[in-house]
Scaffold this motif. Structure first.
Motif, short mmCIF file in Angstrom:
data_model
loop_
_atom_site.label_atom_id
_atom_site.label_comp_id
_atom_site.label_asym_id
_atom_site.label_seq_id
_atom_site.Cartn_x
_atom_site.Cartn_y
_atom_site.Cartn_z
N MET A 198 -2.46 -4.59 -15.35
CA MET A 198 -1.43 -4.42 -14.31
C MET A 198 -2.06 -4.31 -12.94
SD MET A 198 1.64 -2.01 -15.58
CE MET A 198 1.14 -1.72 -17.28
N GLU A 260 12.82 2.78 4.88
CA GLU A 260 12.30 1.42 4.77
C GLU A 260 12.25 1.05 3.30
OE1 GLU A 260 8.65 0.86 6.84
OE2 GLU A 260 9.36 1.97 8.59
N LEU A 262 10.68 -0.13 -0.18
CA LEU A 262 9.41 0.02 -0.89
C LEU A 262 8.91 -1.33 -1.38
CD1 LEU A 262 7.50 2.20 -1.92
CD2 LEU A 262 8.80 2.23 -4.02
N PRO B 71 14.05 2.33 -0.72
CA PRO B 71 12.86 3.18 -0.75
C PRO B 71 13.04 4.40 -1.64
CG PRO B 71 14.05 3.49 1.29
CD PRO B 71 14.71 2.35 0.59
N VAL B 72 11.94 4.92 -2.19
CA VAL B 72 11.99 6.12 -3.03
C VAL B 72 12.80 7.22 -2.37
CG1 VAL B 72 10.06 6.21 -4.64
CG2 VAL B 72 9.63 6.43 -2.18
N VAL B 95 13.06 -2.21 -8.35
CA VAL B 95 11.72 -2.73 -8.08
C VAL B 95 11.02 -1.68 -7.24
CG1 VAL B 95 12.41 -5.15 -8.07
CG2 VAL B 95 12.51 -3.86 -5.95
N GLY B 96 10.01 -1.06 -7.77
CA GLY B 96 9.35 -0.02 -6.98
C GLY B 96 7.97 0.23 -7.55
N SER B 97 7.10 0.85 -6.74
CA SER B 97 5.71 1.02 -7.14
C SER B 97 5.49 2.06 -8.22
CB SER B 97 4.87 1.38 -5.92
OG SER B 97 4.94 0.34 -4.97
N HIS B 120 8.39 -3.59 -11.75
CA HIS B 120 7.48 -3.43 -10.60
C HIS B 120 6.78 -4.76 -10.35
CE1 HIS B 120 3.56 -1.64 -8.74
NE2 HIS B 120 4.31 -2.25 -7.85
N PRO B 121 7.27 -5.51 -9.38
CA PRO B 121 6.55 -6.72 -9.00
C PRO B 121 5.22 -6.28 -8.39
CG PRO B 121 8.79 -6.64 -8.09
CD PRO B 121 8.45 -5.27 -8.55
N LEU B 122 4.11 -6.68 -9.01
CA LEU B 122 2.80 -6.22 -8.53
C LEU B 122 2.33 -7.07 -7.34
CD1 LEU B 122 1.53 -5.69 -12.11
CD2 LEU B 122 1.43 -3.89 -10.37
N PHE B 123 3.27 -7.33 -6.44
CA PHE B 123 2.94 -8.14 -5.26
C PHE B 123 3.96 -7.85 -4.17
CE2 PHE B 123 6.56 -10.92 -5.90
CZ PHE B 123 6.75 -10.90 -7.28
N HIS B 170 2.89 2.17 -17.35
CA HIS B 170 2.82 1.55 -16.03
C HIS B 170 2.23 2.50 -15.00
CE1 HIS B 170 4.31 1.07 -11.94
NE2 HIS B 170 4.13 -0.23 -12.13
N GLN B 178 -3.20 0.94 -7.85
CA GLN B 178 -2.67 1.09 -6.49
C GLN B 178 -3.17 2.35 -5.82
OE1 GLN B 178 1.67 0.35 -7.50
NE2 GLN B 178 1.31 -1.08 -5.83
N VAL B 220 5.26 3.39 1.07
CA VAL B 220 4.58 2.82 -0.09
C VAL B 220 3.41 3.72 -0.47
CG1 VAL B 220 3.31 0.84 -1.00
CG2 VAL B 220 5.23 0.50 0.56
N PHE B 221 2.62 4.10 0.54
CA PHE B 221 1.47 4.97 0.30
C PHE B 221 1.93 6.32 -0.24
CE2 PHE B 221 -1.67 8.13 1.83
CZ PHE B 221 -2.78 7.64 1.15
N ALA B 223 4.70 7.02 -1.80
CA ALA B 223 5.26 6.86 -3.14
C ALA B 223 4.15 6.76 -4.18
CB ALA B 223 6.14 5.62 -3.20
#
Lengths: 265, 265
Positions: A198, A260, A262, B71-72, B95-97, B120-123, B170, B178, B220-221, B223
């Motif tokens: 992953m 924003e 994610l 966002p989370v 879809v989230g990290s 989770h799209p890894l991109f 995951h 990440q 993102v960071f 989360a």
């Protein structure tokens, strides 16, 4: 200057026939008569395969061009030996990850009748696997003016990107470039096998970077972290910033996250 | 199952039309009737350009497929709103990290008559710049069995590499993937502009990895480091090993360096 860098009869003596000495020989045998010295007998078959004559340090030191590819640990003794044997007008070149110290040693110990150029090929066997084209090499003129002809040869005949600089500027920049790469690689290797399933593109790049340096000799890491006069400050900065971040992340969220989206990057 | 994932008339409602919601729309409009909701009015022109109808959260929540790209920070409220409006037989996808928390929230708040798949799209937009082909996406079945049809669509129609897993597996793996990437990127960014001249190939890869995540939203960071239940342990491990290395490097050389050749890698 009578000596020229690219006539077949010009001789090159490589001191230290390890991973890098062998890589150099692979490309230099097409342009020079190459001899090499190495304390280990394990290199004999490789020398034969590359058409390199193995001989004594004293003999190698009498070549038109002497390429020092010895480890930092034995660098000073090697230069002492070369100083006793080298011929007037010879060009002495070193290749190593740090330049301030080695350049000073060569300037101090080598006789005034030889020219000196300190270099750092910013690559190893791994990154040169697909040829030298476009790879970088730092060239520091120490004594004499033959670095210009050397640079031209490295550029035109080997396809390298030449960066002419000073030992100080080199070490200041590589303290970050190599210091951080090896530091991060070391820490991540100690974390054990990294995930491969992953993964994000950025993590794949990180893993690739680590894979490129993880097989370097321990001396490379030691040299980069200890022999580069600027490495300790860079290291200290990295560890301090990491500690700050660690504290921040243990504290509660500073401000409510803004609305924003994610991204899964 | 009446609903099918790939007939033009099937409707998709995207909740959160930021960087990722827009990226999704760019590829989904070819297969579905796409509507989106976003609290910000700044996304109007982009929505128009992509042929996406902007409407209310309530309206979007009534689509056949609801894609949560919020966002989370606002995830739970968003799911509460969707729970009130979603239709029986709808498929709800996030879809989230991180996946453990969001999956639990969806399982708890969404009515039993909808299917749920946590992904989770890894991109992100950056790594998808050259298309989706071969990019990875993690798919966690939460409720119902439509994840198989979803996985087939992601694979065949979008060219993604699908990894079917559980929220726990995951988060355990991405805590490293990440967690470490963003941690290292954060520290290096704080060190200021990195060298670009005397660089090695491995440092170039490291810089490229950092460049890919440095523009991610701060959420993102946060989360990745705070909402992933396994991130703190990984972080702690990284910082501890870094501290150990720092101590080792401040101590004198353990053993005399062996006589190996110094490589410039």
């Amino acid at each position: 200057m009578s000596k020229t860098i690219s006539k077949q009869h010009t001789s090159i003596g490589i001191v230290g026939f390890g991973a890098f000495g062998q890589l150099a020989a692979r490309y230099l045998t097409a342009h020079f008569a190459v001899a090499a010295y190495d304390p280990s007998s394990a290199v004999a078959s490789m020398a034969q395969r590359l058409g390199v004559r193995l001989t004594s340090l004293h003999d190698v030191a009498q070549a038109d061009i002497v390429l020092i590819a010895a480890p930092v640990s034995s660098f000073e003794q090697v230069v002492e030996q070369i100083a006793k044997a080298c011929n007037p007008g010879a060009l002495i070149i070193d290749v190593g990850s740090v330049k301030v110290g080695p350049a000073e040693i060569m300037r101090k110990l080598l006789p005034g009748h030889v020219d000196i150029v300190a270099t750092h090929p910013l690559f190893g066997p791994q990154s040169a696997a697909n040829g030298l084209k476009g790879l970088k090499i730092a060239v520091c003129p120490i004594r004499g003016n033959r670095h210009t002809r050397l640079a031209a040869f490295l550029r035109k005949s080997l396809g390298l990107t030449v960066i002419v600089t000073t030992p100080e500027d080199h070490d200041r920049e590589t303290a970050i470039v190599q210091g951080l790469t090896h530091l991060i690689a070391k820490v991540l290797l100690r974390m054990g096998p990294l995930p491969t399933r992953m993964t994000t593109r950025s993590f794949d790049l990180l893993s690739e970077a680590i894979a490129m340096v993880q097989h370097d000799a321990p001396e490379v890491f030691e040299a980069i972290e200890r022999s580069n006069p600027y490495a300790e400050a860079v290291r200290r900065r990295f560890f301090d910033l990491a500690a700050d971040l660690s504290v921040e992340l243990d504290a509660p969220l500073p401000s409510p996250a803004r609305n924003e989206v994610l991204i899964g990057e």
